[in-house]
Motif scaffolding. Sequence first.
Motif, mmCIF file in Angstrom:
data_model
loop_
_atom_site.group_PDB
_atom_site.id
_atom_site.type_symbol
_atom_site.label_atom_id
_atom_site.label_comp_id
_atom_site.label_asym_id
_atom_site.label_seq_id
_atom_site.Cartn_x
_atom_site.Cartn_y
_atom_site.Cartn_z
ATOM 1 N N VAL A 1 0.353 -1.489 0.490
ATOM 2 C CA VAL A 1 0.399 -0.039 -0.435
ATOM 3 C C VAL A 1 0.882 1.090 -0.351
ATOM 4 C CG1 VAL A 1 -0.202 0.490 2.312
ATOM 5 C CG2 VAL A 1 -2.148 1.424 1.482
ATOM 6 N N GLN A 2 0.534 2.112 -0.557
ATOM 7 C CA GLN A 2 1.241 3.303 -0.433
ATOM 8 C C GLN A 2 0.087 5.043 -0.873
ATOM 9 O OE1 GLN A 2 3.057 4.407 -4.416
ATOM 10 N NE2 GLN A 2 4.822 5.366 -3.381
ATOM 11 N N HIS A 3 0.544 4.963 0.770
ATOM 12 C CA HIS A 3 -0.770 6.595 1.197
ATOM 13 C C HIS A 3 0.194 7.800 -0.101
ATOM 14 C CE1 HIS A 3 -1.798 3.974 4.076
ATOM 15 N NE2 HIS A 3 -2.976 4.547 4.297
ATOM 16 N N PRO A 4 -0.869 8.865 0.111
ATOM 17 C CA PRO A 4 0.131 10.263 -0.934
ATOM 18 C C PRO A 4 1.282 10.729 -0.685
ATOM 19 C CG PRO A 4 -2.756 10.194 -0.529
ATOM 20 C CD PRO A 4 -2.266 8.713 -0.320
ATOM 21 N N ASN A 5 2.365 10.986 -1.345
ATOM 22 C CA ASN A 5 3.709 10.904 -0.913
ATOM 23 C C ASN A 5 4.208 10.074 0.248
ATOM 24 O OD1 ASN A 5 3.772 13.202 -2.916
ATOM 25 N ND2 ASN A 5 2.066 14.266 -1.462
ATOM 26 N N LYS A 6 4.102 8.988 0.871
ATOM 27 C CA LYS A 6 4.638 8.041 0.797
ATOM 28 C C LYS A 6 4.948 6.584 -0.214
ATOM 29 C CE LYS A 6 3.729 10.100 4.727
ATOM 30 N NZ LYS A 6 1.919 9.816 5.665
ATOM 31 N N GLY A 7 6.518 6.283 1.074
ATOM 32 C CA GLY A 7 7.021 4.927 0.480
ATOM 33 C C GLY A 7 5.926 4.209 0.666
ATOM 34 N N LEU A 8 6.545 2.922 0.335
ATOM 35 C CA LEU A 8 5.627 1.639 -0.376
ATOM 36 C C LEU A 8 5.934 0.786 1.314
ATOM 37 C CD1 LEU A 8 5.972 2.342 -2.863
ATOM 38 C CD2 LEU A 8 6.030 0.217 -3.257
ATOM 39 N N GLN A 9 4.343 1.084 1.610
ATOM 40 C CA GLN A 9 4.335 -0.518 2.962
ATOM 41 C C GLN A 9 3.707 -2.263 2.648
ATOM 42 O OE1 GLN A 9 1.433 1.029 6.268
ATOM 43 N NE2 GLN A 9 2.443 -0.734 7.216
ATOM 44 N N LEU A 10 4.313 -2.619 2.950
ATOM 45 C CA LEU A 10 3.949 -3.871 3.420
ATOM 46 C C LEU A 10 2.826 -4.608 3.746
ATOM 47 C CD1 LEU A 10 4.344 -6.921 1.664
ATOM 48 C CD2 LEU A 10 5.604 -8.006 3.541
ATOM 49 N N LEU A 11 1.694 -4.716 2.925
ATOM 50 C CA LEU A 11 0.317 -5.149 3.755
ATOM 51 C C LEU A 11 0.585 -7.063 3.671
ATOM 52 C CD1 LEU A 11 -2.945 -3.744 1.779
ATOM 53 C CD2 LEU A 11 -2.177 -3.387 4.063
ATOM 54 N N LEU A 12 0.956 -7.641 3.152
ATOM 55 C CA LEU A 12 0.724 -9.362 3.454
ATOM 56 C C LEU A 12 1.560 -9.879 2.354
ATOM 57 C CD1 LEU A 12 -1.565 -9.806 0.847
ATOM 58 C CD2 LEU A 12 -3.457 -9.493 3.084
ATOM 59 N N LYS A 13 2.129 -11.118 2.431
ATOM 60 C CA LYS A 13 2.811 -11.621 1.172
ATOM 61 C C LYS A 13 2.596 -13.055 0.885
ATOM 62 C CE LYS A 13 7.267 -13.101 3.267
ATOM 63 N NZ LYS A 13 8.650 -13.270 3.718
ATOM 64 N N TYR A 14 2.193 -13.787 0.044
ATOM 65 C CA TYR A 14 1.961 -15.193 0.107
ATOM 66 C C TYR A 14 3.428 -15.835 -0.817
ATOM 67 C CZ TYR A 14 0.583 -19.270 -2.144
ATOM 68 O OH TYR A 14 1.212 -20.868 -2.788
ATOM 69 N N THR A 15 3.928 -17.613 0.294
ATOM 70 C CA THR A 15 4.879 -17.252 -0.764
ATOM 71 C C THR A 15 4.987 -19.225 -0.138
ATOM 72 O OG1 THR A 15 6.445 -17.407 2.136
ATOM 73 C CG2 THR A 15 6.452 -15.556 0.460
ATOM 74 N N SER A 16 3.677 -20.021 -0.636
ATOM 75 C CA SER A 16 3.393 -21.391 -0.649
ATOM 76 C C SER A 16 3.084 -22.276 0.283
ATOM 77 C CB SER A 16 5.085 -21.432 -1.591
ATOM 78 O OG SER A 16 5.630 -22.181 -0.905
ATOM 79 N N ALA A 17 2.628 -21.137 1.817
ATOM 80 C CA ALA A 17 2.175 -21.617 2.594
ATOM 81 C C ALA A 17 1.181 -22.183 3.077
ATOM 82 C CB ALA A 17 3.408 -20.552 4.075
ATOM 83 N N ALA A 18 -0.016 -21.343 3.677
ATOM 84 C CA ALA A 18 -1.036 -20.819 4.366
ATOM 85 C C ALA A 18 -1.780 -20.339 2.224
ATOM 86 C CB ALA A 18 -1.805 -20.758 5.060
ATOM 87 N N THR A 19 -2.744 -21.095 1.513
ATOM 88 C CA THR A 19 -3.527 -19.970 0.851
ATOM 89 C C THR A 19 -4.408 -18.740 1.633
ATOM 90 O OG1 THR A 19 -5.313 -21.325 0.938
ATOM 91 C CG2 THR A 19 -3.434 -22.174 -0.707
ATOM 92 N N LEU A 20 -4.961 -18.627 2.493
ATOM 93 C CA LEU A 20 -4.980 -17.138 2.961
ATOM 94 C C LEU A 20 -4.285 -16.472 4.325
ATOM 95 C CD1 LEU A 20 -7.514 -16.184 3.344
ATOM 96 C CD2 LEU A 20 -9.141 -17.257 5.197
ATOM 97 N N VAL A 21 -3.993 -15.722 3.303
ATOM 98 C CA VAL A 21 -3.203 -14.675 3.933
ATOM 99 C C VAL A 21 -3.561 -13.488 4.779
ATOM 100 C CG1 VAL A 21 -0.941 -13.287 3.902
ATOM 101 C CG2 VAL A 21 -0.911 -15.372 1.822
ATOM 102 N N LYS A 22 -3.360 -13.698 5.710
ATOM 103 C CA LYS A 22 -3.453 -12.666 7.296
ATOM 104 C C LYS A 22 -2.615 -11.331 7.168
ATOM 105 C CE LYS A 22 -7.306 -14.207 9.515
ATOM 106 N NZ LYS A 22 -8.513 -14.114 8.822
ATOM 107 N N GLY A 23 -3.358 -9.913 7.214
ATOM 108 C CA GLY A 23 -2.096 -8.906 6.860
ATOM 109 C C GLY A 23 -2.152 -7.750 8.363
ATOM 110 N N ILE A 24 -2.049 -7.148 8.257
ATOM 111 C CA ILE A 24 -1.399 -6.076 8.505
ATOM 112 C C ILE A 24 -3.301 -4.630 8.594
ATOM 113 C CG2 ILE A 24 0.396 -5.807 9.227
ATOM 114 C CD1 ILE A 24 0.238 -2.596 7.347
ATOM 115 N N ASN A 25 -4.170 -4.418 9.427
ATOM 116 C CA ASN A 25 -4.791 -3.678 9.106
ATOM 117 C C ASN A 25 -6.309 -3.992 8.987
ATOM 118 O OD1 ASN A 25 -3.281 -1.314 9.868
ATOM 119 N ND2 ASN A 25 -2.639 -1.060 8.142
#
Lengths: 114, 114
Positions: free
Chosen positions: B37-61
Amino acid sequence: DAMVIQNPRYQVTQFGKPVTLSCSQTLNHNVMYWYQQKSSQAPKLLFHYYDKDFNNEADTPDNFQSRRPNTSFCFLDIRSPGLGDAAMYLCATSRVGLRTDTQYFGPGTRLTVL
Amino acid sequence: AQSVTQLDSHVSVSEGTPVLLRCNYSSSYSPSLFWYVQHPNKGLQLLLKYTSAATLVKGINGFEAEFKKSETSFHLTKPSAHMSDAAEYFCVVSTNTGFQKLVFGTGTRLLVSP
Protein backbone atom coordinates in the motif's frame (compact mmCIF):
# COMPACT_ATOMS: atom_id res chain seq x y z
CA ASP A 1 12.13 2.76 15.08
CA ALA A 2 12.71 3.85 11.49
CA MET A 3 14.18 1.07 9.36
CA VAL A 4 14.83 2.65 5.95
CA ILE A 5 15.53 6.34 6.02
CA GLN A 6 15.74 8.65 3.04
CA ASN A 7 17.08 12.17 2.98
CA PRO A 8 15.99 14.65 2.01
CA ARG A 9 12.26 13.98 1.67
CA TYR A 10 11.96 16.74 -0.91
CA GLN A 11 14.72 17.91 -3.22
CA VAL A 12 14.59 20.72 -5.74
CA THR A 13 17.36 21.04 -8.29
CA GLN A 14 17.98 22.92 -11.49
CA PHE A 15 18.15 21.41 -14.94
CA GLY A 16 21.62 19.92 -15.36
CA LYS A 17 22.76 20.49 -11.76
CA PRO A 18 24.02 17.27 -10.12
CA VAL A 19 22.05 15.97 -7.20
CA THR A 20 22.60 13.20 -4.64
CA LEU A 21 19.89 11.37 -2.74
CA SER A 22 20.66 9.42 0.40
CA CYS A 23 19.35 6.19 1.89
CA SER A 24 20.29 4.49 5.13
CA GLN A 25 19.02 1.36 6.85
CA THR A 26 19.07 -0.07 10.36
CA LEU A 27 18.09 -3.60 9.29
CA ASN A 28 21.60 -4.77 8.39
CA HIS A 29 20.24 -6.13 5.11
CA ASN A 30 22.59 -7.25 2.37
CA VAL A 31 20.59 -5.83 -0.51
CA MET A 32 19.68 -2.23 -1.26
CA TYR A 33 17.56 -1.11 -4.20
CA TRP A 34 16.76 2.17 -5.90
CA TYR A 35 13.45 2.67 -7.68
CA GLN A 36 12.09 5.56 -9.70
CA GLN A 37 8.35 6.20 -9.48
CA LYS A 38 6.74 8.75 -11.76
CA SER A 39 3.34 10.18 -11.12
CA SER A 40 0.53 7.60 -11.19
CA GLN A 41 2.92 4.83 -12.21
CA ALA A 42 4.36 1.77 -10.53
CA PRO A 43 7.92 1.88 -9.21
CA LYS A 44 10.65 1.06 -11.73
CA LEU A 45 13.85 -0.60 -10.57
CA LEU A 46 16.99 1.36 -11.46
CA PHE A 47 19.67 -0.82 -9.81
CA HIS A 48 20.54 -2.77 -6.71
CA TYR A 49 23.53 -3.66 -4.58
CA TYR A 50 24.17 -7.05 -3.08
CA ASP A 51 26.78 -6.10 -0.48
CA LYS A 52 29.29 -4.25 -2.66
CA ASP A 53 28.24 -5.87 -5.93
CA PHE A 54 26.44 -3.35 -8.15
CA ASN A 55 23.76 -4.49 -10.58
CA ASN A 56 22.40 -2.05 -13.12
CA GLU A 57 19.11 -2.58 -14.94
CA ALA A 58 19.59 -2.66 -18.69
CA ASP A 59 17.37 0.32 -19.34
CA THR A 60 18.69 2.59 -16.57
CA PRO A 61 20.13 5.74 -18.15
CA ASP A 62 23.85 6.42 -17.72
CA ASN A 63 22.87 9.66 -16.02
CA PHE A 64 22.01 7.64 -12.91
CA GLN A 65 24.75 6.23 -10.72
CA SER A 66 24.96 4.79 -7.25
CA ARG A 67 27.43 4.32 -4.43
CA ARG A 68 27.33 2.08 -1.40
CA PRO A 69 30.21 2.97 0.91
CA ASN A 70 29.10 0.57 3.65
CA THR A 71 26.26 -1.79 4.59
CA SER A 72 24.08 0.96 6.02
CA PHE A 73 24.27 3.65 3.37
CA CYS A 74 23.49 3.90 -0.31
CA PHE A 75 23.45 6.99 -2.53
CA LEU A 76 21.78 7.81 -5.82
CA ASP A 77 23.62 10.32 -7.96
CA ILE A 78 21.95 12.03 -10.89
CA ARG A 79 24.71 13.64 -12.88
CA SER A 80 22.71 15.98 -15.08
CA PRO A 81 19.05 15.97 -14.17
CA GLY A 82 16.56 16.58 -16.92
CA LEU A 83 12.92 17.54 -16.62
CA GLY A 84 12.01 13.90 -17.24
CA ASP A 85 13.86 12.84 -14.10
CA ALA A 86 11.36 14.54 -11.84
CA ALA A 87 9.89 11.70 -9.82
CA MET A 88 9.69 10.01 -6.44
CA TYR A 89 12.84 8.00 -5.73
CA LEU A 90 12.37 5.04 -3.44
CA CYS A 91 15.05 3.11 -1.62
CA ALA A 92 14.34 -0.44 -0.45
CA THR A 93 16.23 -3.19 1.32
CA SER A 94 15.93 -6.95 1.59
CA ARG A 95 17.79 -9.52 3.59
CA VAL A 96 19.51 -11.59 0.91
CA GLY A 97 17.46 -11.19 -2.27
CA LEU A 98 15.57 -14.47 -2.29
CA ARG A 99 12.27 -14.47 -4.14
CA THR A 100 10.45 -14.93 -0.82
CA ASP A 101 12.20 -11.99 0.84
CA THR A 102 10.26 -8.89 1.79
CA GLN A 103 11.51 -5.59 0.45
CA TYR A 104 11.26 -2.78 2.98
CA PHE A 105 10.79 0.65 1.47
CA GLY A 106 11.78 4.05 2.71
CA PRO A 107 9.44 7.06 2.60
CA GLY A 108 10.93 8.29 -0.66
CA THR A 109 12.52 11.49 -1.91
CA ARG A 110 10.45 13.62 -4.24
CA LEU A 111 12.71 15.28 -6.79
CA THR A 112 11.65 18.42 -8.60
CA VAL A 113 13.70 19.66 -11.56
CA LEU A 114 13.32 23.32 -12.51
CA ALA B 1 8.11 -14.45 -17.28
CA GLN B 2 6.13 -13.38 -14.26
CA SER B 3 3.47 -10.68 -14.42
CA VAL B 4 0.48 -9.38 -12.50
CA THR B 5 -2.67 -7.70 -13.74
CA GLN B 6 -4.70 -5.45 -11.50
CA LEU B 7 -8.14 -5.49 -12.94
CA ASP B 8 -9.37 -2.15 -11.62
CA SER B 9 -7.53 1.16 -11.77
CA HIS B 10 -9.97 2.74 -9.28
CA VAL B 11 -12.29 1.25 -6.67
CA SER B 12 -14.75 3.37 -4.69
CA VAL B 13 -16.41 2.17 -1.48
CA SER B 14 -18.26 3.70 1.41
CA GLU B 15 -16.80 3.62 4.88
CA GLY B 16 -17.84 0.43 6.66
CA THR B 17 -18.45 -1.59 3.48
CA PRO B 18 -16.26 -4.44 2.20
CA VAL B 19 -13.22 -3.89 0.02
CA LEU B 20 -12.20 -6.11 -2.89
CA LEU B 21 -9.12 -5.33 -4.97
CA ARG B 22 -8.51 -7.82 -7.75
CA CYS B 23 -5.20 -9.20 -8.96
CA ASN B 24 -4.38 -11.98 -11.41
CA TYR B 25 -0.89 -13.33 -11.82
CA SER B 26 1.07 -15.21 -14.41
CA SER B 27 3.97 -17.37 -13.36
CA SER B 28 5.54 -20.55 -14.64
CA TYR B 29 6.49 -21.59 -11.10
CA SER B 30 4.85 -21.34 -7.71
CA PRO B 31 4.89 -17.58 -7.23
CA SER B 32 5.75 -15.30 -4.35
CA LEU B 33 3.06 -12.64 -4.26
CA PHE B 34 2.81 -9.42 -2.29
CA TRP B 35 0.38 -6.60 -1.71
CA TYR B 36 1.84 -3.19 -0.93
CA VAL B 37 0.00 0.00 0.00
CA GLN B 38 1.18 3.52 -0.75
CA HIS B 39 -0.37 6.57 0.83
CA PRO B 40 0.09 9.92 -0.94
CA ASN B 41 3.72 11.07 -0.97
CA LYS B 42 4.80 8.10 1.12
CA GLY B 43 6.82 4.96 0.54
CA LEU B 44 5.39 1.49 0.05
CA GLN B 45 4.28 -0.54 3.04
CA LEU B 46 3.89 -4.31 2.93
CA LEU B 47 0.34 -5.43 3.68
CA LEU B 48 0.89 -9.16 3.27
CA LYS B 49 2.73 -11.79 1.27
CA TYR B 50 2.20 -15.32 -0.01
CA THR B 51 5.17 -17.66 -0.27
CA SER B 52 3.57 -21.12 -0.78
CA ALA B 53 2.43 -21.68 2.79
CA ALA B 54 -1.22 -21.14 3.78
CA THR B 55 -3.36 -19.99 0.86
CA LEU B 56 -5.31 -17.53 3.02
CA VAL B 57 -2.90 -14.86 4.10
CA LYS B 58 -3.70 -12.37 6.82
CA GLY B 59 -2.02 -9.01 6.79
CA ILE B 60 -1.97 -5.77 8.69
CA ASN B 61 -4.91 -3.44 9.29
CA GLY B 62 -7.51 -6.19 8.76
CA PHE B 63 -6.55 -7.01 5.17
CA GLU B 64 -6.30 -10.53 3.86
CA ALA B 65 -5.76 -12.22 0.51
CA GLU B 66 -6.45 -15.68 -0.83
CA PHE B 67 -4.14 -17.43 -3.24
CA LYS B 68 -6.18 -19.42 -5.79
CA LYS B 69 -4.00 -21.41 -8.13
CA SER B 70 -6.91 -22.63 -10.27
CA GLU B 71 -7.95 -19.05 -10.95
CA THR B 72 -4.41 -17.57 -10.90
CA SER B 73 -5.74 -14.91 -8.57
CA PHE B 74 -4.58 -13.18 -5.40
CA HIS B 75 -7.40 -10.77 -4.53
CA LEU B 76 -7.12 -8.44 -1.55
CA THR B 77 -10.11 -8.06 0.78
CA LYS B 78 -11.12 -6.26 3.92
CA PRO B 79 -14.50 -6.69 5.64
CA SER B 80 -15.03 -3.05 6.52
CA ALA B 81 -13.33 -0.07 4.92
CA HIS B 82 -11.97 2.79 6.95
CA MET B 83 -11.29 6.30 5.72
CA SER B 84 -7.58 5.75 6.38
CA ASP B 85 -7.56 2.89 3.83
CA ALA B 86 -7.76 5.39 0.98
CA ALA B 87 -4.49 4.87 -0.89
CA GLU B 88 -2.84 3.21 -3.90
CA TYR B 89 -2.49 -0.57 -3.72
CA PHE B 90 0.04 -2.56 -5.71
CA CYS B 91 -0.07 -6.28 -6.38
CA VAL B 92 3.46 -7.58 -6.88
CA VAL B 93 5.04 -10.85 -7.99
CA SER B 94 8.63 -11.80 -7.36
CA THR B 95 10.75 -13.23 -10.15
CA ASN B 96 11.44 -16.92 -9.84
CA THR B 97 14.96 -17.16 -11.20
CA GLY B 98 18.16 -15.52 -10.15
CA PHE B 99 18.11 -12.53 -7.92
CA GLN B 100 14.79 -11.26 -6.60
CA LYS B 101 13.15 -8.60 -8.72
CA LEU B 102 9.67 -7.33 -8.02
CA VAL B 103 7.22 -7.07 -10.89
CA PHE B 104 4.53 -4.51 -10.04
CA GLY B 105 0.98 -4.27 -11.22
CA THR B 106 -0.27 -0.92 -12.42
CA GLY B 107 -1.92 -0.17 -9.10
CA THR B 108 -5.49 0.30 -7.85
CA ARG B 109 -6.53 3.54 -6.23
CA LEU B 110 -8.98 2.93 -3.40
CA LEU B 111 -11.35 5.78 -2.64
CA VAL B 112 -13.35 5.68 0.60
CA SER B 113 -16.31 7.99 1.07
CA PRO B 114 -17.96 8.81 4.40
